[in-house]
Design an enzyme around this catalytic site. Structure first.
Site, PDB file in Angstrom:
ATOM      1  N   GLU A  15      -5.259 -12.897 -15.923  1.00 46.72           N
ATOM      2  CA  GLU A  15      -4.964 -12.973 -14.285  1.00 46.72           C
ATOM      3  C   GLU A  15      -5.712 -12.505 -13.524  1.00 46.72           C
ATOM      4  O   GLU A  15      -4.448 -10.934 -13.530  1.00 46.72           O
ATOM      5  CB  GLU A  15      -3.851 -13.713 -13.868  1.00 46.72           C
ATOM      6  N   CYS A  32      22.959  19.859  -3.982  1.00 46.88           N
ATOM      7  CA  CYS A  32      24.578  20.156  -2.972  1.00 46.88           C
ATOM      8  C   CYS A  32      25.756  20.233  -3.396  1.00 46.88           C
ATOM      9  O   CYS A  32      25.396  18.961  -4.482  1.00 46.88           O
ATOM     10  CB  CYS A  32      24.342  19.595  -1.742  1.00 46.88           C
ATOM     11  N   LYS A  48      -1.890  -2.487 -13.010  1.00 42.96           N
ATOM     12  CA  LYS A  48      -2.470  -2.604 -11.607  1.00 42.96           C
ATOM     13  C   LYS A  48      -3.451  -1.207 -11.918  1.00 42.96           C
ATOM     14  O   LYS A  48      -3.475  -0.349 -12.866  1.00 42.96           O
ATOM     15  CB  LYS A  48      -0.928  -1.535 -11.159  1.00 42.96           C
ATOM     16  N   CYS A  53      24.597  20.526   4.615  1.00 39.67           N
ATOM     17  CA  CYS A  53      25.918  20.857   4.944  1.00 39.67           C
ATOM     18  C   CYS A  53      26.390  22.834   5.002  1.00 39.67           C
ATOM     19  O   CYS A  53      27.377  23.281   4.827  1.00 39.67           O
ATOM     20  CB  CYS A  53      27.264  20.298   4.051  1.00 39.67           C
ATOM     21  N   CYS A 103      22.192  24.015   1.146  1.00 37.18           N
ATOM     22  CA  CYS A 103      21.925  22.521   1.320  1.00 37.18           C
ATOM     23  C   CYS A 103      21.642  22.711   2.589  1.00 37.18           C
ATOM     24  O   CYS A 103      22.873  22.724   4.146  1.00 37.18           O
ATOM     25  CB  CYS A 103      23.338  21.286   0.911  1.00 37.18           C
ATOM     26  N   CYS A 134      29.573  16.516   2.111  1.00 41.47           N
ATOM     27  CA  CYS A 134      28.415  17.061   2.729  1.00 41.47           C
ATOM     28  C   CYS A 134      27.828  15.188   3.888  1.00 41.47           C
ATOM     29  O   CYS A 134      27.690  14.574   3.177  1.00 41.47           O
ATOM     30  CB  CYS A 134      27.369  17.210   1.029  1.00 41.47           C
ATOM     31  N   ASP A 174      -3.423 -10.265  -4.014  1.00 41.78           N
ATOM     32  CA  ASP A 174      -1.817  -9.256  -3.601  1.00 41.78           C
ATOM     33  C   ASP A 174      -1.749  -9.839  -1.796  1.00 41.78           C
ATOM     34  O   ASP A 174      -2.736  -9.267  -0.978  1.00 41.78           O
ATOM     35  CB  ASP A 174      -2.596  -7.535  -2.862  1.00 41.78           C
TER      36      ASP A 174
HETATM   37  S1  IVH Z   1       3.895 -14.483 -12.189  1.00 41.93           S
HETATM   38  C1  IVH Z   1       7.497 -14.050 -14.054  1.00 41.93           C
HETATM   39  N1  IVH Z   1       0.656 -13.780 -11.722  1.00 41.93           N
HETATM   40  O1  IVH Z   1       2.303 -10.213  -8.661  1.00 41.93           O
HETATM   41  C2  IVH Z   1       6.473 -13.741 -13.179  1.00 41.93           C
HETATM   42  N2  IVH Z   1       1.911 -12.807  -9.753  1.00 41.93           N
HETATM   43  O2  IVH Z   1       4.767  -8.624  -9.449  1.00 41.93           O
HETATM   44  C3  IVH Z   1       6.072 -13.694 -11.966  1.00 41.93           C
HETATM   45  N3  IVH Z   1       1.474 -12.260  -8.063  1.00 41.93           N
HETATM   46  O3  IVH Z   1       5.669 -11.554  -7.000  1.00 41.93           O
HETATM   47  C4  IVH Z   1       4.877 -13.830 -11.683  1.00 41.93           C
HETATM   48  N4  IVH Z   1      -0.726 -12.526  -8.749  1.00 41.93           N
HETATM   49  O4  IVH Z   1       3.305 -12.278  -5.348  1.00 41.93           O
HETATM   50  C5  IVH Z   1       1.583 -14.034 -11.198  1.00 41.93           C
HETATM   51  N5  IVH Z   1      -0.838 -14.165 -11.174  1.00 41.93           N
HETATM   52  C6  IVH Z   1      -0.350 -14.189 -10.820  1.00 41.93           C
HETATM   53  C7  IVH Z   1       0.105 -13.192  -9.968  1.00 41.93           C
HETATM   54  C8  IVH Z   1       1.292 -12.664  -8.912  1.00 41.93           C
HETATM   55  C9  IVH Z   1       0.071 -11.794  -7.444  1.00 41.93           C
HETATM   56  C10 IVH Z   1       2.434 -11.289  -7.424  1.00 41.93           C
HETATM   57  C11 IVH Z   1       3.253 -12.537  -6.822  1.00 41.93           C
HETATM   58  C12 IVH Z   1       4.701 -11.604  -7.468  1.00 41.93           C
HETATM   59  C13 IVH Z   1       3.853 -10.060  -7.961  1.00 41.93           C
HETATM   60  C14 IVH Z   1       4.707 -10.032  -9.343  1.00 41.93           C
END
Ligand code: IVH
Length: 695
Positions: free
Chosen positions: A123, A440, A322, A419, A416, A446, A127
């Site tokens: 998926e 330190c 990512k 301190c 440091c 400190c 963002d």
């Molecule tokens: S699943 C338990 N699916 O990414 C799993 N998250 O780093 C729950 N996000 O907080 C998340 N697209 O805000 C899932 N297709 C997607 C997503 C997604 C964006 C975000 C979401 C989550 C964050 C996790």
């Protein structure tokens, strides 16, 4: 059509119900399917009639009324919503190799054979910001932000203005269902919004995500309604029933209920297919019209998801792959040294401000002197800066062609800056090499460490004292009111006139001071895991703190064990605590200054014993120490262990007089013998499964 003035209340109610249904139907055609079946003018006429009837019969306004889409009266502040099923985050990966590792890890955990297929959904990772929508009998009753994952804010009125979110689930609905997904803003809406903001002399938003977050947290829902937000459904929380057997089926269910599901989601059966998906999406990224920062892979079958479970705050069954961070070039003006709470000196690049991925970057971490030397980073260099999501900006490399002529290599200070104590690089006993970090040696004297320790102490994952932020800690520390954690709890007594005396200080009022004291009082009772995390012991973060808390249950047992002669062995026996962590914990308790400060703190607070969340004390293995040995046939060792821990059992690696139960499969040898010798109960795998109710 009857004139509104002539409608009876009964007729009006019936018509409002019909209009809510009809308008929702048109919304579905328009927003979910992108295929309207009536003209805009006809649609507007339906909405106008709905509003006019409501104006005459305000008491008949429905909770799924289409007029909620334009926003209701402003709120004074948002209420809190506790998520009964926490909203988790995902682990990040960045390379094809890690995709293979992710698949392999899952296969191993589940004990799959090579021939077994393992399917995933792939998926886009939107963002925006995640939200949870609670439907009772099909009706949207509450919408909340993620917050810290356990507790968010009630933004129901704002979420009702988002057209992609059905006010009523279409078709058959369970008694209770929480749909989760991402609120986001398209590039087009974002640009239009910023143009409007600028024209009205208001601040512009740095990127669509900030704009979406700002819009959804408006106290006036009418403003949210004007912001044109969208929502993709992709997950769920509490549910009274679950028809779907896979993530894929669940997404179909979401669509049937009228949600918008991202059309790019695919099902993939191999790491190669996942990587191909990633590459395809990366190519299309700039043309999507909304921001994504990667892709998410989820094990498709829900029964497998359940077996895989969670580690800390992320599911084992999903991961975020990512995209590489965005980069920009800028000038490195200086290198500042920051002293952390453990005394580590961190060099921080002071940059000529530059916009990277929509956000202005002024600083970037340089990690340590090896990192600087390896990349030969010098003051005056032009450098390439990158940002990945909300990770701290990094310097990727210098641009050698643009180096000034007389530049010199950089040397870390040996004293440091906070301190004046010597800052040294310790030798790592195991490798015999110098540690990367320079520390330190000033320990408790400190100020940098003391302030940072206090900040950590009151931080979110520790004591979480509202109103005692970093600035307040610094101010109280600067004039000697706060030197160590115990001081927080005597603060009120030492301000002779109570709230007034604080209120006289800059930035404080009577109300905020009184609030601070209330917040402090509330934390006089603290769960053991938070206390352990608050101590700021090296290598002991949230996860280890939780593990320790669950292993020892009370602070008295824990502290006594750590100060006794057997501390080392006790820690060795806890799976998940390695030698380095163990050593750091014992070092902490060997330091008399620490013990004295801890005692002063304990005089002020009450520590709540640890209870394993999710584990029910009803389970017969709750609180028991279990050892697995021999070959397990129905599950892998990792799975058995995770399952036992989720029921509140402790899993140990070796048999001792503290062991309550040994689960022995075929081939069990010395551990079985030891258990027999000590008279510890021994059962086979099938009996174990029966015992925990999994047979
Ligand atoms: S699943 C338990 N699916 O990414 C799993 N998250 O780093 C729950 N996000 O907080 C998340 N697209 O805000 C899932 N297709 C997607 C997503 C997604 C964006 C975000 C979401 C989550 C964050 C996790």
């Amino acid at each position: 059509m009857k004139e509104i003035a002539h409608l009876s209340a009964k007729e009006a109610a019936a018509e409002l119900a019909r209009l809510a249904r009809e308008i929702a139907e048109h919304d579905r055609h328009y927003y979910r399917d992108d295929a309207p079946v009536i003209s805009d003018a006809e649609y507007d006429r339906l909405r106008q009639r709905n509003s006019a009837i409501e104006a005459r019969f305000p008491e008949l306004m429905r909770s799924d009324s289409p007029s909620l889409r334009v926003g209701t009266a402003p709120a004074e502040k948002f209420g809190k919503v506790v998520h009964s099923v926490p909203m988790l985050s995902l682990d990040n990966i960045f390379s094809p190799l890690e995709v293979h590792e992710f698949c392999l890890r899952i296969r191993r955990f589940l004990g799959l054979a090579e021939a077994d297929t393992l399917s995933f959904t792939a998926e886009p990772k939107i963002d925006g910001l995640s939200a949870s929508l609670r439907y009772e009998n099909g009706l949207l009753v509450q919408g909340a932000t993620r917050g810290d994952g356990s507790e968010g804010e009630d933004i129901t009125a704002n979420l009702r203005t988002i057209r992609d979110i059905p006010l009523h689930l279409h078709g058959r609905a369970p008694d209770l269902f929480e749909v989760r997904g991402e609120v986001y803003m398209t590039h087009q809406s974002f640009e239009a919004l910023n143009r409007r903001q600028q024209e009205n002399g208001r601040d512009v938003f740095a990127n669509p995500r900030n704009a979406a977050a700002g819009s959804v947290r408006q106290l006036d829902p009418k403003i949210t309604a004007e912001r044109s937000l969208h929502f993709f459904a992709y997950a769920w929380g509490a549910a009274s029933e679950l028809q779907a057997q896979s993530q894929w089926q669940m997404l179909e269910q979401f669509r049937d209920w009228s949600f918008v599901v991202n059309p790019l989601i695919r099902r993939c059966d191999s790491p190669e297919a996942l990587i191909a998906f990633y590459e395809d999406i990366a190519q299309r990224r700039t043309h999507l019209g909304y921001d994504i920062d990667g892709v998410v892979y989820k094990v498709d079958r829900l029964d497998l998801q359940e077996r895989l479970g969670f580690v800390s705050r992320s599911p084992r069954w999903a991961v975020a792959h990512k995209f590489p961070a965005e980069q920009a070039e800028t000038l490195l003006e200086d290198i500042a040294i920051f002293v952390g709470r453990t005394g580590v000196l961190t060099p921080v690049a002071q940059l000529k401000p530059v916009t990277v991925g929509g956000v202005v970057v002024r600083n970037a971490t340089l990690h340590n002197e090896d990192y600087i030397a390896e990349k030969d980073i010098r003051v005056g260099d032009t450098v390439v800066v990158q940002r990945a999501g909300d990770v701290i900006p990094q310097i990727v490399r210098v641009v050698p062609e643009r180096r000034p002529r007389h530049s010199k290599p950089y040397h870390m200070p040996e004293l440091c800056p906070a301190c004046g104590s010597h800052a040294v690089r310790e030798t790592d006993e195991r490798t015999g090499k110098k540690e990367a970090a320079r520390r330190c040696t000033g320990g408790l004297i400190c100020p940098a460490q003391a302030v940072e320790r206090l900040k950590h102490f009151v931080g979110r994952d520790a004591f979480d004292i509202e109103g005692l932020g970093e600035k307040a800690i610094e101010a109280f520390f600067a004039d000697g009111m706060l030197k160590e954690p115990a001081d927080i709890f005597t603060l009120k007594a030492r301000f002779s006139e109570g709230p007034k005396a604080i209120a006289a200080r800059e930035g404080w009022g009577i109300k905020s001071a009184a609030k601070l004291f209330e917040a402090i009082e509330r934390r006089r009772q603290i769960p053991l895991e938070r206390l352990i995390n608050a101590l700021g012991i090296r290598h002991v973060g949230e996860t280890t703190a939780r593990l320790l808390a669950r292993s020892f249950e009370t602070e008295a047992v824990f502290f006594a064990a750590m100060q006794g002669d057997d501390g080392e062995h006790i820690l060795e026996g806890i799976s998940g605590i390695g030698p380095i962590v163990g050593e750091a914990i014992r070092d902490f308790f060997a330091e008399p200054h620490n013990l004295a400060a801890l005692k002063r703190l304990l005089d002020q607070i009450r520590v709540l014993p640890a209870a394993a969340p999710r584990a029910s004390p009803q389970s017969p293995v709750f609180g028991k120490t279990v050892v697995f040995t021999g070959t397990l046939e129905r599950m892998t060792r990792a799975e058995a262990k995770a399952r036992a821990q989720s029921l509140g059992a402790k899993v140990a690696g070796s048999v001792s007089k503290h062991t309550d139960l040994v689960v022995a499969g075929p081939g069990a040898g010395s551990k079985r013998a030891e258990a027999e010798k000590l008279g510890v109960a021994i059962i086979d795998e099938v009996s174990w499964l029966k015992l925990i109710g999994d047979a």
